[in-house]
Design a protein around this motif. Structure first.
Motif, PDB file in Angstrom:
ATOM      1  N   ASP A 260       5.608   3.919  -9.697  1.00  0.00           N
ATOM      2  CA  ASP A 260       5.651   2.574  -9.136  1.00  0.00           C
ATOM      3  C   ASP A 260       4.814   1.600  -9.958  1.00  0.00           C
ATOM      4  O   ASP A 260       5.141   0.413 -10.059  1.00  0.00           O
ATOM      5  CB  ASP A 260       5.146   2.590  -7.693  1.00  0.00           C
ATOM      6  N   GLY A 261       3.728   2.091 -10.560  1.00  0.00           N
ATOM      7  CA  GLY A 261       2.871   1.223 -11.360  1.00  0.00           C
ATOM      8  C   GLY A 261       3.583   0.688 -12.589  1.00  0.00           C
ATOM      9  O   GLY A 261       3.359  -0.459 -12.999  1.00  0.00           O
TER      10      GLY A 261
ATOM     11  N   ALA B 168      -6.737   6.179  -2.071  1.00  0.00           N
ATOM     12  CA  ALA B 168      -6.105   5.943  -3.373  1.00  0.00           C
ATOM     13  C   ALA B 168      -7.151   5.709  -4.459  1.00  0.00           C
ATOM     14  O   ALA B 168      -7.017   6.212  -5.581  1.00  0.00           O
ATOM     15  CB  ALA B 168      -5.162   4.749  -3.280  1.00  0.00           C
ATOM     16  N   HIS B 169      -8.198   4.952  -4.122  1.00  0.00           N
ATOM     17  CA  HIS B 169      -9.272   4.685  -5.085  1.00  0.00           C
ATOM     18  C   HIS B 169      -9.963   5.984  -5.497  1.00  0.00           C
ATOM     19  O   HIS B 169     -10.153   6.242  -6.694  1.00  0.00           O
ATOM     20  CB  HIS B 169     -10.284   3.732  -4.455  1.00  0.00           C
ATOM     21  N   ASP B 170     -10.337   6.788  -4.513  1.00  0.00           N
ATOM     22  CA  ASP B 170     -11.042   8.031  -4.816  1.00  0.00           C
ATOM     23  C   ASP B 170     -10.155   9.013  -5.573  1.00  0.00           C
ATOM     24  O   ASP B 170     -10.623   9.739  -6.458  1.00  0.00           O
ATOM     25  CB  ASP B 170     -11.552   8.668  -3.522  1.00  0.00           C
ATOM     26  N   PHE B 171      -8.864   9.027  -5.231  1.00  0.00           N
ATOM     27  CA  PHE B 171      -7.925   9.878  -5.958  1.00  0.00           C
ATOM     28  C   PHE B 171      -7.870   9.474  -7.427  1.00  0.00           C
ATOM     29  O   PHE B 171      -7.915  10.327  -8.322  1.00  0.00           O
ATOM     30  CB  PHE B 171      -6.538   9.785  -5.325  1.00  0.00           C
TER      31      PHE B 171
ATOM     32  N   GLY C 228       0.586   1.219  -4.636  1.00  0.00           N
ATOM     33  CA  GLY C 228       0.019   2.521  -4.944  1.00  0.00           C
ATOM     34  C   GLY C 228      -1.045   2.531  -6.019  1.00  0.00           C
ATOM     35  O   GLY C 228      -1.639   3.569  -6.301  1.00  0.00           O
ATOM     36  N   GLU C 229      -1.323   1.368  -6.631  1.00  0.00           N
ATOM     37  CA  GLU C 229      -2.331   1.273  -7.677  1.00  0.00           C
ATOM     38  C   GLU C 229      -3.633   0.729  -7.104  1.00  0.00           C
ATOM     39  O   GLU C 229      -3.621  -0.215  -6.307  1.00  0.00           O
ATOM     40  CB  GLU C 229      -1.839   0.350  -8.805  1.00  0.00           C
ATOM     41  N   ASP C 230      -4.746   1.300  -7.508  1.00  0.00           N
ATOM     42  CA  ASP C 230      -6.056   0.868  -7.032  1.00  0.00           C
ATOM     43  C   ASP C 230      -6.381  -0.527  -7.563  1.00  0.00           C
ATOM     44  O   ASP C 230      -6.369  -0.763  -8.771  1.00  0.00           O
ATOM     45  CB  ASP C 230      -7.126   1.875  -7.491  1.00  0.00           C
TER      46      ASP C 230
END
Length: 321
Positions: free
Chosen positions: A69-70, A155-158, A295-297
């Motif tokens: 998606d990014g 999402a950030h931590d991933f 889906g992107e931080d």
């Protein structure tokens, strides 16, 4: 020189599947009767990617983004800053973890079930459908969803774990399992402060206090975080966003667990989960709040005020049912 198709391929998406696709494309395109001068494929480059996308848009009728998606978001963000939004059709070969956009465009399942050759053959002959694109803070394209809260924290931590090498595998299954572990680690997170102002589908302005809530999800498509659907009636071409306020953990878990179940999900989203169709919105949060876009931080990149408004309607290739 113009091409019927240009493929922009993220070489690291899907654990390096982009490189495999790059090598197979000449054989696939030749088998479909396309001459070498009718199409082009190249890997995306992190440095100078915007210029690369602009060059591709200016030399093709249809741009195929090969990645997650990014990758598509980068293409769409560049389109919005140019005059190509209404002139070039966009296609997608999904290689990401979530692949939410590919799911609603009916591309994900054929790719997983029947492979690259089957998908490319159908995709290059697929009709284009209208697709709303929104602009975040006047700069970033929103195609799928935006959120702030616990899911953005996960999402950030991933992404941090992936960047640090804590995730040893690049497979989609391993990534999803790591997401589950991150959920349990971050399960107590909530918005410590925040507010929302929005204009609803009737043109009326409203405000909402988000302090202490688990997350706020803003959707353009009926798919979120790898195929769940917390939205009541998200539509990718109706000129509205679907805003879902999730006040507590039971509501968050139920939205993920039963959102796709036809009758049960409908009743829950219609009567128990706060869901609103909006024209535009402004969200105020802490400057360091966890945020994600498609889906992107986006944590730390948008500031304390986030505005989302309609930008354009593009043409996306979608497989027919």
């Amino acid at each position: 020189m113009g091409f019927k198709f240009v493929f922009l391929i993220n070489p690291i998406s899907g654990g390096g599947q982009g490189k495999v696709i790059f090598n197979f494309l000449p054989e696939i395109m030749a088998s479909m009767g396309f001459a070498a001068e009718e199409w082009k494929a190249e890997f995306t480059h992190y440095e100078g990617m915007e210029a690369q996308i602009l060059d591709a848009l200016s030399h093709t009728e249809t741009l195929i983004a090969v990645g997650g998606d990014g990758t598509v978001s980068a293409v769409l963000s560049t389109m919005l800053a140019s005059d190509f939004a209404t002139r070039v059709k966009i296609g997608l070969i999904p290689l990401g973890t979530g692949n939410d956009l590919a799911r609603v465009l009916k591309l994900y399942k054929p790719f997983v079930d029947q492979g690259l050759l089957f998908l490319v053959r159908r995709l290059l002959r697929a009709p284009a459908v209208p697709f709303d694109i929104w602009k975040v803070n006047g700069k970033y394209a929103l195609a799928n969803y935006f959120s702030g809260g616990i899911d953005a924290r996960i999402a950030h931590d991933f992404n941090q774990d992936r960047a640090s090498g804590a995730i040893s595998s690049s497979s989609v299954v391993a990534n999803k399992l790591h997401y589950v572990r991150r959920f349990f680690a971050d399960r107590n997170y909530r918005l410590t402060q925040g507010s929302l102002r929005y204009v609803d589908k009737y043109g009326k302005s409203h405000s909402l206090d988000l302090k202490g809530h688990r997350t706020l999800i803003v959707g353009n498509i009926p798919s979120f975080a790898s195929g769940t659907n917390p939205f009541f009636r998200a539509n990718m071409a109706d000129g509205f966003l679907e805003v879902v306020d999730v006040p507590n953990m039971p509501a968050f878990l139920l939205a993920i667990a039963i959102g796709n179940i036809p009758l049960l999900g409908y009743i829950f989203k219609r009567h128990f989960l706060k869901s609103i169709k909006v024209h535009s919105l402004e969200m105020m949060v802490r400057p360091d709040e966890f945020l994600q876009l498609d889906g992107e931080d986006m944590s730390g990149r948008l500031g304390e005020k986030i505005s989302i408004e309609f930008a354009a309607q593009v043409q996306m290739l979608r497989l027919e049912d």
